[in-house]
Design a protein around this motif. Sequence first.
Motif, PDB file in Angstrom:
ATOM      1  N   THR A 119     -12.557   1.323  -5.016  1.00 39.62           N
ATOM      2  CA  THR A 119     -11.112   1.531  -5.173  1.00 39.62           C
ATOM      3  C   THR A 119     -10.139   0.659  -5.838  1.00 39.62           C
ATOM      4  OG1 THR A 119      -9.113   1.750  -3.932  1.00 39.62           O
ATOM      5  CG2 THR A 119     -10.560   0.013  -2.794  1.00 39.62           C
ATOM      6  N   ARG A 122      -6.070  -0.477  -6.811  1.00 35.91           N
ATOM      7  CA  ARG A 122      -4.770  -0.288  -6.276  1.00 35.91           C
ATOM      8  C   ARG A 122      -3.732  -0.427  -7.750  1.00 35.91           C
ATOM      9  NH1 ARG A 122      -1.822  -3.530  -1.318  1.00 35.91           N
ATOM     10  NH2 ARG A 122      -1.396  -5.132  -3.023  1.00 35.91           N
ATOM     11  N   ASP A 169       0.860  -1.199   0.086  1.00 35.69           N
ATOM     12  CA  ASP A 169       0.000  -0.011  -0.146  1.00 35.69           C
ATOM     13  C   ASP A 169       0.712   1.403   0.044  1.00 35.69           C
ATOM     14  OD1 ASP A 169      -2.542  -0.919  -0.145  1.00 35.69           O
ATOM     15  OD2 ASP A 169      -2.468  -1.680   2.036  1.00 35.69           O
ATOM     16  N   CYS A 187       2.178   1.993  -3.692  1.00 34.80           N
ATOM     17  CA  CYS A 187       1.066   2.114  -4.881  1.00 34.80           C
ATOM     18  C   CYS A 187       0.244   3.287  -4.849  1.00 34.80           C
ATOM     19  CB  CYS A 187      -0.045   1.048  -4.459  1.00 34.80           C
ATOM     20  SG  CYS A 187       0.510  -0.707  -4.660  1.00 34.80           S
ATOM     21  N   HIS A 240      -3.503   4.839  -5.218  1.00 35.74           N
ATOM     22  CA  HIS A 240      -4.871   4.196  -4.984  1.00 35.74           C
ATOM     23  C   HIS A 240      -5.903   4.989  -5.853  1.00 35.74           C
ATOM     24  CE1 HIS A 240      -3.111   1.597  -1.520  1.00 35.74           C
ATOM     25  NE2 HIS A 240      -2.183   2.624  -1.714  1.00 35.74           N
TER      26      HIS A 240
END
Length: 290
Positions: A103, A105, A79, A82, A84
Motif C-alpha cells: 500500500t 498513501r 487516513d 487520503c 489509498h
Amino acid sequence: MQTVLPNRDAFTEANGIAAQQECQSRPLGRIGSLEVRLAQHADEIAAAQEVRYRVFYDELGAKQDEAQALDRRDADRFDAICDHLLVVDTALPGPEHKRIVGTYRLLRQEKAVAAGGFYSEDEFELKELIARHPDQRFLELGRSCVLTEYRSKRTIEVLWQGIWAYVNRYDITVMAGCASFQGTDPAAHAEALSYLAHHCRSDGDWEIRAVPARYHRMDMKPADALDLKSALAAMPPLVKGYLRLGARIGDGCVIDEDFGTVDVFVVLPVQAISSRYINYYGSDAQRFAA
C-alpha cells in the motif's frame, strides 16, 4: 395527480459519487497476478492499515499506543482524507480486501489544504515550499510498505504504474514526501546521508529544510571522503528509486522516535522525471488513467 420532479442537485451529486466510485474501482496498473488500484471502501482501508501495522509495528518495531495494539492497525487522522493505493495479488484466495500485499498513501494538495495541512509538515517546511509554487499541484506520498514476501522489482514496478497513472489522472505536477532510514541515529547512516547532502540536495525555488526544532545535519562526512558504491548500497530501496526518477533531497534529516526512523524529504517535480521512465510507464499510464 401532482408530478414530482427529481431533485437535480441530488441527481447530479449521486451520479458524481457513482462516477467517482467507478473511477476508484478501475485498476491503475497490472503485472502478472499483481494489480494496483485505489481502495474503494472502509474494509479495504482497514486492510491497508493492517498491512502497515504488520510492517511498521510487527516487523520494524514502531511504538504503538493501546488502541493500535488492540486493533492491530496503523491509523491516524490523515487516513480519512487520503487515497489509498493498494497492491492486490489476484491469485490469492479469499475476499479481495484480504489479498492486499502492499500500500501507499496519497494526499492531494486540495484535500490537505481543506484538512489543515500535510502529514509531513510536522517534520519539514513543506508549507513554505508550496507557497513558492502557487501554479503547481502537489501530491504527498507516504506510508509506503510491502509485505516481506512481495518485496520484489515486480511489486515496485506495479506500484509505480499506479502512482504514474494517478499523477496523470489528477494532473499532479509535483510529488513529495518523507522517506526513511531505519533506526534513530543519523550517524549510523553517515555515508548515505552525506552523499545525499552533497550530491542530491534540492536547491533554488525547490529548497526545503527540516523544521528548526527537529533539524539534524546530513553532511557528516566531506564529499571527497565518500565512497559512492557503499553510499548507494546503504540507501533504502525507496530512496534509490526516487533518485533514479530524478528526485532531489531536502536539507536536514529528522528523527521520528515513534516509527524508529531517520527521515529525509524527497521532492520530485514531474517535469524532472527522466525521459526513460516517462517512456517506460507512459503508455500504461494513459491506458489506466482515463
